[in-house]
Design a protein around this motif. Structure first.
Motif, PDB file in Angstrom:
ATOM      1  N   ASP A 140       0.835  -1.211   0.000  1.00  0.00           N
ATOM      2  CA  ASP A 140       0.000   0.000   0.000  1.00  0.00           C
ATOM      3  C   ASP A 140       0.870   1.262   0.000  1.00  0.00           C
ATOM      4  OD1 ASP A 140      -2.316  -1.493  -0.034  1.00  0.00           O
ATOM      5  OD2 ASP A 140      -2.624  -1.403   2.142  1.00  0.00           O
ATOM      6  N   ALA A 141       1.924   1.248   0.803  1.00  0.00           N
ATOM      7  CA  ALA A 141       2.813   2.411   0.872  1.00  0.00           C
ATOM      8  C   ALA A 141       3.531   2.624  -0.470  1.00  0.00           C
ATOM      9  CB  ALA A 141       3.823   2.226   1.996  1.00  0.00           C
ATOM     10  N   ILE A 142       3.951   1.518  -1.096  1.00  0.00           N
ATOM     11  CA  ILE A 142       4.610   1.609  -2.406  1.00  0.00           C
ATOM     12  C   ILE A 142       3.641   2.188  -3.436  1.00  0.00           C
ATOM     13  CG2 ILE A 142       5.447   0.189  -4.334  1.00  0.00           C
ATOM     14  CD1 ILE A 142       6.735  -1.624  -2.127  1.00  0.00           C
ATOM     15  N   LEU A 143       2.401   1.717  -3.422  1.00  0.00           N
ATOM     16  CA  LEU A 143       1.420   2.193  -4.392  1.00  0.00           C
ATOM     17  C   LEU A 143       1.168   3.692  -4.238  1.00  0.00           C
ATOM     18  CD1 LEU A 143      -0.573   1.587  -6.664  1.00  0.00           C
ATOM     19  CD2 LEU A 143      -2.274   1.008  -4.900  1.00  0.00           C
ATOM     20  N   GLU A 144       1.049   4.142  -3.005  1.00  0.00           N
ATOM     21  CA  GLU A 144       0.833   5.577  -2.785  1.00  0.00           C
ATOM     22  C   GLU A 144       2.015   6.389  -3.305  1.00  0.00           C
ATOM     23  OE1 GLU A 144      -1.986   7.097  -1.847  1.00  0.00           O
ATOM     24  OE2 GLU A 144      -2.716   5.031  -2.086  1.00  0.00           O
ATOM     25  N   ARG A 145       3.210   5.855  -3.124  1.00  0.00           N
ATOM     26  CA  ARG A 145       4.400   6.547  -3.611  1.00  0.00           C
ATOM     27  C   ARG A 145       4.407   6.574  -5.144  1.00  0.00           C
ATOM     28  NH1 ARG A 145       7.664  10.637  -3.110  1.00  0.00           N
ATOM     29  NH2 ARG A 145       9.816  10.194  -3.734  1.00  0.00           N
ATOM     30  N   VAL A 146       4.058   5.451  -5.763  1.00  0.00           N
ATOM     31  CA  VAL A 146       4.009   5.400  -7.222  1.00  0.00           C
ATOM     32  C   VAL A 146       2.983   6.398  -7.748  1.00  0.00           C
ATOM     33  CG1 VAL A 146       3.344   3.960  -9.192  1.00  0.00           C
ATOM     34  CG2 VAL A 146       4.830   3.021  -7.417  1.00  0.00           C
ATOM     35  N   LYS A 147       1.818   6.436  -7.126  1.00  0.00           N
ATOM     36  CA  LYS A 147       0.763   7.351  -7.579  1.00  0.00           C
ATOM     37  C   LYS A 147       1.182   8.810  -7.449  1.00  0.00           C
ATOM     38  CE  LYS A 147      -3.299   4.449  -6.699  1.00  0.00           C
ATOM     39  NZ  LYS A 147      -4.505   4.266  -5.843  1.00  0.00           N
ATOM     40  N   SER A 148       2.009   9.109  -6.455  1.00  0.00           N
ATOM     41  CA  SER A 148       2.444  10.496  -6.270  1.00  0.00           C
ATOM     42  C   SER A 148       3.467  10.928  -7.303  1.00  0.00           C
ATOM     43  CB  SER A 148       3.030  10.671  -4.863  1.00  0.00           C
ATOM     44  OG  SER A 148       4.308  10.060  -4.752  1.00  0.00           O
ATOM     45  N   ILE A 149       4.075   9.937  -7.981  1.00  0.00           N
ATOM     46  CA  ILE A 149       5.126  10.237  -8.962  1.00  0.00           C
ATOM     47  C   ILE A 149       4.644  10.022 -10.381  1.00  0.00           C
ATOM     48  CG2 ILE A 149       7.423   9.551  -9.778  1.00  0.00           C
ATOM     49  CD1 ILE A 149       8.052   8.740  -6.882  1.00  0.00           C
ATOM     50  N   ALA A 150       3.971   8.906 -10.631  1.00  0.00           N
ATOM     51  CA  ALA A 150       3.597   8.516 -11.994  1.00  0.00           C
ATOM     52  C   ALA A 150       2.429   9.349 -12.501  1.00  0.00           C
ATOM     53  CB  ALA A 150       3.237   7.031 -12.029  1.00  0.00           C
ATOM     54  N   ARG A 151       2.491   9.690 -13.759  1.00  0.00           N
ATOM     55  CA  ARG A 151       1.392  10.393 -14.421  1.00  0.00           C
ATOM     56  C   ARG A 151       1.150   9.746 -15.786  1.00  0.00           C
ATOM     57  NH1 ARG A 151       1.022  11.898 -10.064  1.00  0.00           N
ATOM     58  NH2 ARG A 151       0.897  14.020  -9.189  1.00  0.00           N
ATOM     59  N   PRO A 152       0.732   8.469 -15.817  1.00  0.00           N
ATOM     60  CA  PRO A 152       0.562   7.798 -17.109  1.00  0.00           C
ATOM     61  C   PRO A 152      -0.481   8.496 -17.966  1.00  0.00           C
ATOM     62  CG  PRO A 152      -0.494   6.538 -15.347  1.00  0.00           C
ATOM     63  CD  PRO A 152       0.309   7.629 -14.690  1.00  0.00           C
ATOM     64  N   GLY A 153      -0.076   8.818 -19.184  1.00  0.00           N
ATOM     65  CA  GLY A 153      -0.997   9.488 -20.090  1.00  0.00           C
ATOM     66  C   GLY A 153      -1.151  10.969 -19.827  1.00  0.00           C
ATOM     67  N   GLY A 154      -0.408  11.505 -18.832  1.00  0.00           N
ATOM     68  CA  GLY A 154      -0.519  12.927 -18.517  1.00  0.00           C
ATOM     69  C   GLY A 154       0.275  13.783 -19.485  1.00  0.00           C
ATOM     70  N   ASN A 155      -0.022  15.059 -19.488  1.00  0.00           N
ATOM     71  CA  ASN A 155       0.671  16.034 -20.335  1.00  0.00           C
ATOM     72  C   ASN A 155       0.659  15.642 -21.815  1.00  0.00           C
ATOM     73  OD1 ASN A 155       1.423  17.563 -18.034  1.00  0.00           O
ATOM     74  ND2 ASN A 155       3.186  16.198 -17.701  1.00  0.00           N
ATOM     75  N   GLY A 156      -0.411  14.955 -22.210  1.00  0.00           N
ATOM     76  CA  GLY A 156      -0.539  14.576 -23.606  1.00  0.00           C
ATOM     77  C   GLY A 156       0.310  13.394 -24.024  1.00  0.00           C
ATOM     78  N   GLU A 157       1.057  12.799 -23.090  1.00  0.00           N
ATOM     79  CA  GLU A 157       1.899  11.660 -23.436  1.00  0.00           C
ATOM     80  C   GLU A 157       1.040  10.409 -23.620  1.00  0.00           C
ATOM     81  OE1 GLU A 157       4.903  11.129 -20.528  1.00  0.00           O
ATOM     82  OE2 GLU A 157       5.817  13.097 -20.825  1.00  0.00           O
ATOM     83  N   LYS A 158       1.447   9.577 -24.574  1.00  0.00           N
ATOM     84  CA  LYS A 158       0.722   8.345 -24.825  1.00  0.00           C
ATOM     85  C   LYS A 158       1.195   7.258 -23.875  1.00  0.00           C
ATOM     86  CE  LYS A 158       0.040   9.229 -29.768  1.00  0.00           C
ATOM     87  NZ  LYS A 158       0.292   8.716 -31.146  1.00  0.00           N
ATOM     88  N   LEU A 159       0.263   6.383 -23.491  1.00  0.00           N
ATOM     89  CA  LEU A 159       0.648   5.206 -22.721  1.00  0.00           C
ATOM     90  C   LEU A 159       1.508   4.304 -23.592  1.00  0.00           C
ATOM     91  CD1 LEU A 159      -2.748   4.356 -20.992  1.00  0.00           C
ATOM     92  CD2 LEU A 159      -0.702   5.214 -19.870  1.00  0.00           C
TER      93      LEU A 159
END
Length: 363
Positions: A245-264
């Protein structure tokens, strides 16, 4: 079948949840990590390759010169040098390491990563080039006399190398890719085929496809398989899930998949992991998919969560499905690698030995 337990080392410390730290080439970190992995019983370390990273051949040479046993699984991207030159470079490194080298062939990452180094071929054409590249590479290793070659992508006259692999005429070739084009080339050339941490049904299906592709070359039973995954291990299952759970929260705080117009990521492997994640947060006994979903599955991003015994049990299910090698990349690089080698791998080895003893007794 024999099994290898593989870790990972990069040019400096860092992961999905550990920000890159230290100099771009952190010699001290590389050696601390490699020696810790060797002491923990890890068999070899994957050394990756990307268009913006330092030269991984030099990282492998650094590891080999300061260790005595651990091997390398060296990522090698085809198409950026002549296969004749690659054959000599790899054979030379294999000789200096006393035969501790495997080469992991990467036909292409993202189009953007390929294009940074000037490769503008499309997906299927890259695999056609890899087929010819590996044909020449192996011929350089195997031939004791100069040879000529004229193909679609390469032409050589009098190709020859004085230096050969340390053991016989081959360096083991590992291969990645989940498309039909990848299966075709792997069936012809691969000694080891690498899969990301898919659910068991997907692993069985991929193994079947690769063996089917290898059958016309008489190699259906020759290919071994590597599973790439992450681990989240603790002394109790509850504590392991707290860590997850702690790892997932950390990943979510960093990762932005598909953000800023970037493709997955659009490669077949990444799409497959995202599709698996859509099936559930936990698949089979303990394949955890939430990091793959949160990060966009740009790499091996599924994990096995539990106690050492529970994670080992899950790995043995993959062994029973046909996987022989297990590659782990850590969320916490050195800590997770040591835990994997010290606490998980021995349990898997014991389970494999028991299976092999039962098979012998049944004959």
């Amino acid at each position: 079948m024999t099994s290898e337990f593989i870790g990972h080392v990069s040019n400096r410390e860092g992961s999905d949840i550990v920000p890159p730290q230290g100099p771009v080439i952190d010699k001290d970190y590389i050696l601390r990590h490699a020696r810790a992995a060797e002491e923990a019983g890890i068999d070899r370390l994957l050394i990756g390759a990307f268009s913006t990273w330092p030269d991984n051949n030099q990282i492998a040479a650094h590891v080999f010169s300061h260790t005595s046993r651990i091997g390398a699984l060296l990522a090698h991207r085809t198409g950026f040098m002549a296969p004749t030159l690659a054959a000599r470079q790899l054979a030379t490194l294999d000789q200096f390491s006393d035969g501790r080298l495997w080469v992991h062939i990467i036909t292409g990452g993202s189009d953007a990563d390929q294009q940074r180094d000037g490769d503008f071929l499309d997906h299927d054409r890259r695999y056609e080039r890899t087929d010819e590249y590996l044909t020449v590479l192996k011929k350089v290793w195997e031939n004791e006399a100069p040879f000529d070659h004229e193909g679609e992508f390469y032409k050589f006259k009098g190709a020859f190398s004085q230096v050969k692999p340390a053991h016989g005429t081959r360096i083991p070739i590992s291969f990645g890719g989940s498309s039909e084009a990848a299966f075709k080339v792997a069936g012809k050339h691969a000694d080891i085929y690498a899969l990301w941490g898919e659910p068991l049904d997907g692993v069985r299906e991929t193994i079947s496809k690769v063996r089917e592709a290898a059958a016309p070359f008489g190699r259906a039973d020759d290919i071994r398989f590597t599973l790439a995954f992450r681990i989240v291990v603790a002394e109790t299952e509850d504590k392991a899930w707290e860590r997850a759970d702690a790892i997932l929260e950390r990943v979510k705080s960093i990762a932005r998949p598909g953000g800023n117009g970037e493709k997955l990521p659009s490669n077949v492997g990444s799409v497959g992991l995202r599709e698996a994640a859509a099936r559930g947060k936990v698949l089979d006994k303990r394949l955890w998919t939430e990091v793959a979903a949160a990060s966009g599955a740009g790499g091996n991003s599924t994990a096995l969560v539990g106690t050492p015994d529970q994670v080992a049990e899950a790995l043995l299910d993959y062994y029973d499905a046909g996987v022989s090698n297990f590659l782990m990349r850590g969320f916490y690089p050195t800590e997770d690698t040591v835990t994997y080698g010290r606490d998980v791998a021995p349990l898997v080895k014991a389970g494999i030995a028991a299976r092999q003893a039962r098979a012998v007794a049944a004959e």
